[in-house]
Design a protein around this motif. Structure first.
Motif, PDB file in Angstrom:
ATOM      1  N   PHE A 130       5.303  -1.696  16.350  1.00  0.00           N
ATOM      2  CA  PHE A 130       4.346  -0.653  16.044  1.00  0.00           C
ATOM      3  C   PHE A 130       4.518  -0.323  14.564  1.00  0.00           C
ATOM      4  O   PHE A 130       5.614   0.048  14.120  1.00  0.00           O
ATOM      5  N   LEU A 131       3.453  -0.465  13.811  1.00  0.00           N
ATOM      6  CA  LEU A 131       3.478  -0.221  12.367  1.00  0.00           C
ATOM      7  C   LEU A 131       2.902   1.163  12.123  1.00  0.00           C
ATOM      8  O   LEU A 131       1.755   1.444  12.472  1.00  0.00           O
ATOM      9  N   LYS A 132       3.715   2.040  11.512  1.00  0.00           N
ATOM     10  CA  LYS A 132       3.347   3.444  11.396  1.00  0.00           C
ATOM     11  C   LYS A 132       3.477   3.952   9.971  1.00  0.00           C
ATOM     12  O   LYS A 132       4.318   3.496   9.206  1.00  0.00           O
ATOM     13  N   SER A 133       2.661   4.924   9.677  1.00  0.00           N
ATOM     14  CA  SER A 133       2.809   5.741   8.488  1.00  0.00           C
ATOM     15  C   SER A 133       2.971   7.156   9.046  1.00  0.00           C
ATOM     16  O   SER A 133       3.899   7.395   9.798  1.00  0.00           O
ATOM     17  N   ASP A 134       2.047   8.054   8.755  1.00  0.00           N
ATOM     18  CA  ASP A 134       2.109   9.365   9.410  1.00  0.00           C
ATOM     19  C   ASP A 134       1.677   9.243  10.870  1.00  0.00           C
ATOM     20  O   ASP A 134       2.098  10.009  11.720  1.00  0.00           O
ATOM     21  N   ARG A 135       0.802   8.287  11.151  1.00  0.00           N
ATOM     22  CA  ARG A 135       0.370   7.942  12.505  1.00  0.00           C
ATOM     23  C   ARG A 135       0.416   6.418  12.636  1.00  0.00           C
ATOM     24  O   ARG A 135       0.627   5.715  11.664  1.00  0.00           O
ATOM     25  N   LYS A 136       0.171   5.943  13.830  1.00  0.00           N
ATOM     26  CA  LYS A 136       0.196   4.502  14.055  1.00  0.00           C
ATOM     27  C   LYS A 136      -0.962   3.834  13.321  1.00  0.00           C
ATOM     28  O   LYS A 136      -2.116   4.204  13.495  1.00  0.00           O
ATOM     29  N   ILE A 137      -0.619   2.839  12.502  1.00  0.00           N
ATOM     30  CA  ILE A 137      -1.601   2.065  11.739  1.00  0.00           C
ATOM     31  C   ILE A 137      -2.077   0.888  12.575  1.00  0.00           C
ATOM     32  O   ILE A 137      -3.272   0.602  12.673  1.00  0.00           O
ATOM     33  N   ALA A 138      -1.099   0.181  13.157  1.00  0.00           N
ATOM     34  CA  ALA A 138      -1.405  -1.059  13.878  1.00  0.00           C
ATOM     35  C   ALA A 138      -0.298  -1.367  14.870  1.00  0.00           C
ATOM     36  O   ALA A 138       0.807  -0.837  14.777  1.00  0.00           O
ATOM     37  N   GLU A 139      -0.622  -2.253  15.808  1.00  0.00           N
ATOM     38  CA  GLU A 139       0.361  -2.823  16.724  1.00  0.00           C
ATOM     39  C   GLU A 139       0.307  -4.337  16.564  1.00  0.00           C
ATOM     40  O   GLU A 139      -0.769  -4.918  16.515  1.00  0.00           O
ATOM     41  N   PHE A 140       1.469  -4.941  16.499  1.00  0.00           N
ATOM     42  CA  PHE A 140       1.606  -6.393  16.387  1.00  0.00           C
ATOM     43  C   PHE A 140       2.299  -6.849  17.666  1.00  0.00           C
ATOM     44  O   PHE A 140       3.471  -6.537  17.876  1.00  0.00           O
TER      45      PHE A 140
ATOM     46  N   ALA B 117      -7.060   1.079   7.582  1.00  0.00           N
ATOM     47  CA  ALA B 117      -6.226   1.646   8.644  1.00  0.00           C
ATOM     48  C   ALA B 117      -5.042   2.395   8.046  1.00  0.00           C
ATOM     49  O   ALA B 117      -4.677   3.476   8.523  1.00  0.00           O
ATOM     50  N   TYR B 118      -4.441   1.841   6.988  1.00  0.00           N
ATOM     51  CA  TYR B 118      -3.306   2.502   6.340  1.00  0.00           C
ATOM     52  C   TYR B 118      -3.758   3.856   5.756  1.00  0.00           C
ATOM     53  O   TYR B 118      -3.117   4.882   5.992  1.00  0.00           O
ATOM     54  N   ASP B 119      -4.857   3.840   5.019  1.00  0.00           N
ATOM     55  CA  ASP B 119      -5.353   5.076   4.395  1.00  0.00           C
ATOM     56  C   ASP B 119      -5.721   6.125   5.437  1.00  0.00           C
ATOM     57  O   ASP B 119      -5.411   7.303   5.286  1.00  0.00           O
ATOM     58  N   PHE B 120      -6.371   5.693   6.517  1.00  0.00           N
ATOM     59  CA  PHE B 120      -6.801   6.615   7.561  1.00  0.00           C
ATOM     60  C   PHE B 120      -5.610   7.264   8.267  1.00  0.00           C
ATOM     61  O   PHE B 120      -5.664   8.438   8.625  1.00  0.00           O
ATOM     62  N   ASN B 121      -4.538   6.538   8.442  1.00  0.00           N
ATOM     63  CA  ASN B 121      -3.390   7.024   9.199  1.00  0.00           C
ATOM     64  C   ASN B 121      -2.271   7.570   8.325  1.00  0.00           C
ATOM     65  O   ASN B 121      -1.160   7.787   8.805  1.00  0.00           O
TER      66      ASN B 121
ATOM     67  N   LEU C  36       0.808  -1.219   0.000  1.00  0.00           N
ATOM     68  CA  LEU C  36       0.000   0.000   0.000  1.00  0.00           C
ATOM     69  C   LEU C  36       0.842   1.270   0.000  1.00  0.00           C
ATOM     70  O   LEU C  36       0.367   2.332  -0.370  1.00  0.00           O
ATOM     71  N   GLY C  37       2.104   1.154   0.452  1.00  0.00           N
ATOM     72  CA  GLY C  37       2.979   2.317   0.520  1.00  0.00           C
ATOM     73  C   GLY C  37       4.006   2.143   1.618  1.00  0.00           C
ATOM     74  O   GLY C  37       4.127   1.069   2.215  1.00  0.00           O
ATOM     75  N   PRO C  38       4.763   3.218   1.940  1.00  0.00           N
ATOM     76  CA  PRO C  38       5.810   3.117   2.957  1.00  0.00           C
ATOM     77  C   PRO C  38       5.232   2.861   4.351  1.00  0.00           C
ATOM     78  O   PRO C  38       4.213   3.429   4.728  1.00  0.00           O
ATOM     79  N   VAL C  39       5.900   1.991   5.087  1.00  0.00           N
ATOM     80  CA  VAL C  39       5.510   1.643   6.456  1.00  0.00           C
ATOM     81  C   VAL C  39       6.768   1.669   7.313  1.00  0.00           C
ATOM     82  O   VAL C  39       7.796   1.114   6.914  1.00  0.00           O
ATOM     83  N   HIS C  40       6.675   2.303   8.472  1.00  0.00           N
ATOM     84  CA  HIS C  40       7.787   2.277   9.423  1.00  0.00           C
ATOM     85  C   HIS C  40       7.497   1.215  10.462  1.00  0.00           C
ATOM     86  O   HIS C  40       6.418   1.189  11.047  1.00  0.00           O
ATOM     87  N   GLU C  41       8.456   0.330  10.704  1.00  0.00           N
ATOM     88  CA  GLU C  41       8.322  -0.736  11.689  1.00  0.00           C
ATOM     89  C   GLU C  41       9.142  -0.360  12.921  1.00  0.00           C
ATOM     90  O   GLU C  41      10.360  -0.340  12.868  1.00  0.00           O
ATOM     91  N   ASP C  42       8.470  -0.049  14.017  1.00  0.00           N
ATOM     92  CA  ASP C  42       9.125   0.338  15.270  1.00  0.00           C
ATOM     93  C   ASP C  42       9.045  -0.845  16.220  1.00  0.00           C
ATOM     94  O   ASP C  42       8.031  -1.054  16.884  1.00  0.00           O
ATOM     95  N   ALA C  43      10.098  -1.651  16.256  1.00  0.00           N
ATOM     96  CA  ALA C  43      10.119  -2.852  17.097  1.00  0.00           C
ATOM     97  C   ALA C  43      10.661  -2.506  18.480  1.00  0.00           C
ATOM     98  O   ALA C  43      11.709  -1.882  18.611  1.00  0.00           O
ATOM     99  N   VAL C  44       9.921  -2.898  19.490  1.00  0.00           N
ATOM    100  CA  VAL C  44      10.329  -2.770  20.888  1.00  0.00           C
ATOM    101  C   VAL C  44      10.101  -4.132  21.531  1.00  0.00           C
ATOM    102  O   VAL C  44       9.598  -5.048  20.888  1.00  0.00           O
ATOM    103  N   ASN C  45      10.469  -4.285  22.789  1.00  0.00           N
ATOM    104  CA  ASN C  45      10.391  -5.602  23.414  1.00  0.00           C
ATOM    105  C   ASN C  45       8.986  -6.194  23.463  1.00  0.00           C
ATOM    106  O   ASN C  45       8.843  -7.405  23.506  1.00  0.00           O
ATOM    107  N   VAL C  46       7.944  -5.380  23.462  1.00  0.00           N
ATOM    108  CA  VAL C  46       6.581  -5.908  23.566  1.00  0.00           C
ATOM    109  C   VAL C  46       5.940  -6.201  22.223  1.00  0.00           C
ATOM    110  O   VAL C  46       4.926  -6.885  22.153  1.00  0.00           O
ATOM    111  N   GLY C  47       6.504  -5.678  21.144  1.00  0.00           N
ATOM    112  CA  GLY C  47       5.895  -5.902  19.841  1.00  0.00           C
ATOM    113  C   GLY C  47       6.432  -4.947  18.801  1.00  0.00           C
ATOM    114  O   GLY C  47       7.487  -4.336  18.970  1.00  0.00           O
TER     115      GLY C  47
END
Length: 182
Positions: free
Chosen positions: A110-120, A176-180, A97-108
């Motif tokens: 965080f998948l972000k675009s301009d705002r957080k899209i999802a948490e895994f 979620a991607y489009d909204f964020n 769908l486009g660029p996604v930033h993957e912010d990995a921390v010890n709990v999971g």
């Protein structure tokens, strides 16, 4: 028992606390503070600010627990292979769908675009996927919904197999991607 608010450095595990204090001591010794902006601009097509802890955020000086992240591969290596397969199905779709930033921390992750899209968030027997959407959905697969802000509702899914990433869930990921994404 004290009623004071928890210290910003209070994190979930002893190991994380040790990492936090070690990192804070190193920053102090180097003359750094969390409010120092290292980088602002576009990273991978997404506007990001990089904190001294090397994590990326949408807003400069965004509030967070300033603990260094981990790599996606390191996080996934701690879990069974099916967790990696579920993550692969989710991230492959989001990247289409486009660029996604993957912010990995010890709990999971965080998948972000301009705002957080999802948490895994991997768990022992499942993965909790949280999607950020502008409205509340009703579906049997949604374990719970929570208000995140006036215009953002978090939808929690319990996933146990990559087969659960079907056309409907991919459609919700796209919403979620489009909204964020601005």
């Amino acid at each position: 028992m004290s009623s004071r608010a928890p210290d910003r450095a209070q994190v979930s595990t002893r190991h994380e606390r040790e990492l936090y204090y070690e990192f804070a001591e190193r920053l102090t010794a180097e003359g750094c503070s969390r409010s120092t902006t290292l980088l602002c601009g576009t990273i991978g097509g997404v506007t990001r600010w990089v904190c001294n802890c090397d994590r990326e955020f949408a807003s400069a000086n965004q509030a967070h627990v300033c603990v260094p992240g981990v790599t996606v591969n390191d996080l996934l290596a701690r879990h069974p292979h099916w967790v990696t397969e579920i993550y692969g199905a989710i991230i492959d779709h989001l990247r289409s769908l486009g660029p996604v930033h993957e912010d990995a921390v010890n709990v999971g992750i965080f998948l972000k675009s301009d705002r957080k899209i999802a948490e895994f968030r991997p768990r022992v027997r499942s993965v909790r996927l949280s999607l950020y959407l502008p409205y509340e959905m009703s579906d049997l697969r949604i374990a719970r919904t929570l208000p995140a802000a006036a215009d953002r509702i978090v939808h929690l899914f319990k996933l146990t197999s990559p087969a659960q990433i079907d056309d409907q869930l991919r459609e919700w990921l796209a919403e979620a991607y489009d909204f964020n994404t601005d």
